[in-house]
Scaffold this active site. Structure first.
Site, PDB file in Angstrom:
ATOM      1  N   ASP A 127       0.845  -1.194   0.000  1.00 23.80           N
ATOM      2  CA  ASP A 127       0.000   0.000   0.000  1.00 23.80           C
ATOM      3  C   ASP A 127       0.886   1.251   0.000  1.00 23.80           C
ATOM      4  O   ASP A 127       1.673   1.450  -0.912  1.00 23.80           O
ATOM      5  CB  ASP A 127      -0.948  -0.075   1.211  1.00 23.80           C
ATOM      6  CG  ASP A 127      -2.002   1.010   1.228  1.00 23.80           C
ATOM      7  OD1 ASP A 127      -3.020   0.845   0.535  1.00 23.80           O
ATOM      8  OD2 ASP A 127      -1.818   2.019   1.928  1.00 23.80           O
ATOM      9  N   ARG A 128       0.809   2.131   1.009  1.00 22.41           N
ATOM     10  CA  ARG A 128       1.657   3.328   1.024  1.00 22.41           C
ATOM     11  C   ARG A 128       3.131   2.953   0.960  1.00 22.41           C
ATOM     12  O   ARG A 128       3.931   3.605   0.284  1.00 22.41           O
ATOM     13  CB  ARG A 128       1.394   4.172   2.278  1.00 22.41           C
ATOM     14  CG  ARG A 128      -0.042   4.539   2.532  1.00 22.41           C
ATOM     15  CD  ARG A 128      -0.716   5.152   1.329  1.00 22.41           C
ATOM     16  NE  ARG A 128      -0.111   6.419   0.943  1.00 22.41           N
ATOM     17  CZ  ARG A 128      -0.367   7.053  -0.215  1.00 22.41           C
ATOM     18  NH1 ARG A 128      -1.176   6.516  -1.112  1.00 22.41           N
ATOM     19  NH2 ARG A 128       0.193   8.209  -0.483  1.00 22.41           N
ATOM     20  N   HIS A 136      -7.056  -6.917   1.068  1.00 24.16           N
ATOM     21  CA  HIS A 136      -5.987  -5.932   0.965  1.00 24.16           C
ATOM     22  C   HIS A 136      -4.894  -6.160   2.009  1.00 24.16           C
ATOM     23  O   HIS A 136      -3.712  -5.972   1.726  1.00 24.16           O
ATOM     24  CB  HIS A 136      -6.575  -4.537   1.133  1.00 24.16           C
ATOM     25  CG  HIS A 136      -5.582  -3.428   1.062  1.00 24.16           C
ATOM     26  ND1 HIS A 136      -4.874  -3.133  -0.082  1.00 24.16           N
ATOM     27  CD2 HIS A 136      -5.170  -2.533   2.009  1.00 24.16           C
ATOM     28  CE1 HIS A 136      -4.064  -2.098   0.151  1.00 24.16           C
ATOM     29  NE2 HIS A 136      -4.233  -1.727   1.404  1.00 24.16           N
TER      30      HIS A 136
END
Length: 292
Positions: free
Chosen positions: A107-108, A272
């Site tokens: 993700d980030r 996720h």
């Protein structure tokens, strides 16, 4: 004492401009750096890291602006650019004495890892990315009602003031929303870990928004400049994603291939938060990446 990764020590290490990164470190052998996503901290690697630490030195930092790491005020466009955050990671490797290392980001952390791979190809031997497409492509594939899944990107792209106020006023509901809707296995994030993620996020609203705002501004410029210059990821790259490209109408492998000529792309049935939902699978994919 808070939650820790079993067998790991936690250190605070200076990296730049008075910024220190909080990092969990364990194991022995060639170095692997694991970067967390939103709205998490380095604790998202609590199951994967000990598996890798059987053969490697594993470093799990909180990114600039997250967790127990430094949260400088966003006084310039580049304060939370992925270029700056990637430089933090390289400086962390320097401080720990790692000339080259494997870098994996979710993700980030995936966006930071992507930028580090472009900016510091001599330092990163192998690159792993979990559940993103590059920043430039992210904005290109979002369209129509399907883009509603990424409403937070548009909210945090707004000028300073309103996003920070709105999120701070409903921080637990806002950050908790993503922990709920992005998971296919709620039990993978137990109550104590969830509480830590929410506490850490409540304490970092301004820096989290600044990180996302950079993704809608300066990070696009950096990606576009690399695309125009023909710069690509030169190391072996493994990308693992949910099959959300189908929902939004794009081919994720086709998006990644121009950026990463030496690409292995996989889809997963996990949600996720795949490193928490399917840690053995993710650890195996990382170990296989290292063999390429």
């Amino acid at each position: 004492m808070g939650i820790t990764i079993a067998g790991f020590e936690t250190r605070s290490i200076g990296v730049a401009d008075g910024v220190e990164l909080n990092a969990a470190i364990g194991g022995q052998g060639p170095a692997v750096m694991l970067l967390h996503g939103f709205p998490e901290t380095h604790l998202m690697w609590r199951h994967v890291a000990p598996i890798l630490a059987e053969r490697h030195t594993v470093v799990c930092p909180d990114l600039r602006g997250y967790g127990a790491s430094g949260k400088p005020e966003a006084v310039a466009a580049g304060t939370y650019s992925k270029r700056t955050m990637a430089a933090d990671i390289v400086a962390l490797a320097d401080a720990l004495g790692f000339d080259r290392f494997v870098l994996v980001g979710h993700d980030r952390g995936g966006h930071v890892a992507f930028r580090a791979g472009l900016d510091h190809p001599d330092r990163i031997s192998h690159l792993g990315i979990l559940d993103i497409v590059p920043t430039l492509d992210t904005w290109n594939v979002l369209h129509g009602v399907g883009a509603a899944v990424a409403f937070h990107l548009y909210l945090m792209a707004q000028p300073p003031g309103l996003p920070e106020q709105m999120i701070a006023d409903s921080a637990e509901a806002f950050f908790g929303h993503f922990l709920d809707v992005w998971s296919t296995s709620p039990a993978a994030i137990p109550a104590d870990v969830r509480a830590e993620y929410l506490r850490a996020s409540r304490d970092a609203v301004a820096s989290i928004v600044a990180d996302y705002r950079a993704t809608a501004t300066i990070d696009i410029d950096h990606d576009q400049a690399d695309l125009d210059a023909g710069n690509r990821l030169t190391m072996p790259v493994t990308v693992v994603q949910q099959d959300w490209g189908r929902q939004l109408g794009f081919d994720a492998t086709a998006i990644w291939r121009p950026w990463a000529p030496d690409l292995a792309h996989f889809t997963t049935g996990a949600g996720h938060f795949m490193a928490e939902e399917a840690p053995e699978d993710i650890a195996t994919l990382i170990l296989n990446l290292m063999k390429r």
